[in-house]
Design an enzyme around this catalytic site. Structure first.
Site, PDB file in Angstrom:
ATOM      1  N   GLU A   1       0.875  -1.173   0.000  1.00  0.00           N
ATOM      2  CA  GLU A   1       0.000   0.000   0.000  1.00  0.00           C
ATOM      3  C   GLU A   1       0.911   1.222   0.000  1.00  0.00           C
ATOM      4  O   GLU A   1       1.667   1.445   0.941  1.00  0.00           O
ATOM      5  CB  GLU A   1      -0.894   0.006   1.240  1.00  0.00           C
ATOM      6  CG  GLU A   1      -1.810   1.214   1.322  1.00  0.00           C
ATOM      7  CD  GLU A   1      -2.494   1.316   2.671  1.00  0.00           C
ATOM      8  OE1 GLU A   1      -2.635   2.468   3.163  1.00  0.00           O
ATOM      9  OE2 GLU A   1      -2.860   0.284   3.243  1.00  0.00           O
TER      10      GLU A   1
ATOM     11  N   CYS B   1      -4.082   7.093   5.841  1.00  0.00           N
ATOM     12  CA  CYS B   1      -3.850   6.796   4.427  1.00  0.00           C
ATOM     13  C   CYS B   1      -5.087   7.059   3.578  1.00  0.00           C
ATOM     14  O   CYS B   1      -4.984   7.153   2.352  1.00  0.00           O
ATOM     15  CB  CYS B   1      -3.396   5.350   4.259  1.00  0.00           C
ATOM     16  SG  CYS B   1      -4.452   4.151   5.103  1.00  0.00           S
TER      17      CYS B   1
END
Length: 509
Positions: free
Chosen positions: A245, A282
């Site tokens: 990620e 995030c």
């Protein structure tokens, strides 16, 4: 040459607190990986590893006060946030224990011979097996949920894979404490402590991804760091899956009808989402398409008022603080970019939240304003004022992959009137999670969750949150014509383990 010491650092002052460990040498990385590899057989029994996961959750919860105190000292995220994150982490471990007990993740499929089929079908039995040692690279912004005992570790252990964790330098002392808790839980269930390896240091992370006994990796972090490891994983003599990620802008589209209907509430909600955790999530919304005109003006005023009332905060480390201050200054310095609430340095060790505003036509073609389409880690977002749907559509078409994409619609639009369905269709190719009338911050641990997205949000199509995250650490294998006595128990006709399976085309539970 002596190994470099690993220090715990207080982000509130930038001062070193204590030496925690030393950076691992290549030999120490090798030893950690080999110990994990040697212990993999102890995780073969699903009952044992499910009990281990639950035991780890119980022990983490019992050590809550010590762990939260250590985490706050190294991250400045605050006891309330960290207590909640630890609870989420424990819940996640227990959720994977339930998945392991159920057994559906093994995807058992059995086909008996059928000579009448074209072509004929032999006796075939398929299920999934564990890959082996998994390298886990901890994240800075979630010291529990995406770190030593986080989702990558929990799902890998659930799949029957031992792990070696590369500790994040922002919370090394906490990493050591959590690893100790997990190892104690392992020992209580007859599992070698080596199934939980922990190494420190940049070079150790490189050695880890290159180790021939490492079979897969999970990463949460920056595009630059993640891409370097992704390339290293692909360049190995035997390439391995790399589930990374890397970064996400998390665009938000607000229709004119929605802004007219509830602009004040949307502005306040946006402020809360973009400043949550000092903007270090995030899934923080980093680009917001707001209509020009009176409806958008009211929303922006509400956003301005709410962000102006937000206190300065401490970022996870001073490097991030420096990058944030420099990043917002570079963006604010572009011609015609306004700062209704100026983001930047709030003090010697803090940052102030703010947002930038620009006309959306600046973002419709390649140029210097592309900087506004890149993630800036911290409490800032970019408000792009669009004149019409075509302009908003053009901006969306230029965005890279994202973890989330959000649209705020009016009541009529949610009922199917207007352009709501079209916007959803435009957002779906951009992200792994699409929201309507909500905010992306907050990633529920649930079976239907997907935390991933097109590159650069992630390097694979998998999720790092939710039950299906376990699939990353497994591979299918089919047995053909194998006598019943030689088959794994999971694939025998009498189903001695009571597994969900598809048997001759029929789903059995």
């Amino acid at each position: 040459m002596a190994a470099a010491p690993v220090w715990s650092v207080d982000p509130r002052t930038g001062k070193q607190r204590e030496q925690v460990a030393v950076e691992a040498t290549a030999q120490e990385v090798d030893a950690a990986v080999r110990a994990a590899h040697d212990g993999r057989g102890s995780l073969a029994d699903r009952t044992v590893r499910a009990a281990f996961l639950r035991g780890a959750a119980d022990r983490l919860q019992a050590a809550k006060d010590q762990l939260v105190e250590a985490a706050d000292a190294e991250t400045a995220l605050g006891p309330v946030r960290l207590t909640g994150e630890l609870a989420r982490t424990c819940y996640q471990l227990r959720a994977f224990a339930d998945i392991v007990d159920e057994g559906a993740f093994l995807d058992v499929v059995i086909n008996h011979p059928d000579d009448t089929a074209t072509p004929p079908i032999p006796d075939l039995r398929r299920y999934k097996v564990s890959l082996g040692v998994v390298a886990v690279y901890s994240a800075s912004n979630f010291p529990f949920a995406f770190s030593v005992a986080g989702g990558d570790t929990a799902s890998a252990l659930g799949a029957g894979c031992p792990v070696v964790v590369k500790a994040h330098p922002d919370h090394p002392a906490l990493s050591e404490l959590v690893a100790k808790v997990l190892r104690t839980a392992a020992a209580e269930h007859g599992i070698p402590e080596g199934v939980i390896g922990l190494v420190h240091g940049f070079e150790a992370g490189i050695e880890l991804i290159k180790h021939p006994l490492v079979t897969a990796a999970g990463f949460t972090g920056s595009v630059r760091g993640g891409r370097a490891l992704f390339d290293a994983a692909a360049a190995r003599p035997v390439p391995i899956p790399f589930h990374g990620e890397l970064g996400s802008l998390n665009p938000v589209v607000i229709t004119e009808a929605a802004a007219t209907e509830r602009g004040e509430a949307i502005g306040t909600g946006l402020a809360g989402s973009m400043t949550l955790g000092v903007g270090q999530f995030c899934v923080k919304p980093g680009l917001v398409l707001v209509p020009s005109g009176a409806a958008g003006d009211g929303l922006v005023k509400s956003l301005t008022d709410a962000v102006s009332d937000t206190d300065a905060g401490v970022l996870l480390d001073h490097r991030m603080r420096d990058n944030f201050v420099a990043g917002v200054a570079e963006r604010a310095g572009l011609p015609d970019v306004e700062s209704p609430v100026t983001p930047g340095a709030g003090g010697e060790h803090t940052v102030s939240a703010g947002f930038l505003s620009v006309a959306a036509d600046k973002l419709t073609s390649e140029g210097a304003y592309d900087l506004l389409l890149e993630e800036c880690f911290g409490p800032v977002t970019v408000v792009a004022r669009y004149d019409d749907d075509a302009q908003a559509r053009t901006v969306l078409s230029r965005l890279p992959g994202n973890l989330t994409a959000t649209v705020h619609l009016s009541a009529e639009e949610t009922a199917g009137e207007g352009r709501g369905a079209e916007i959803l269709a435009e957002l779906t190719p951009l992200a792994g999670r699409v929201l309507v009338n909500g905010w992306p911050t907050g990633v529920a641990v649930a079976p239907a969750q997907h935390h991933g997205g097109p590159y650069p949000a992630t390097t694979s199509t998998s999720t790092s949150v939710g039950g299906t995250a376990i699939e990353r650490w497994m591979r299918p294998v089919a047995y053909q014509g194998v006598p019943e006595a030689l088959l794994p128990q999971e694939l025998r006709d009498d189903n001695p383990l009571g597994l969900p399976r598809r048997f001759n085309g029929r789903l059995e539970r």
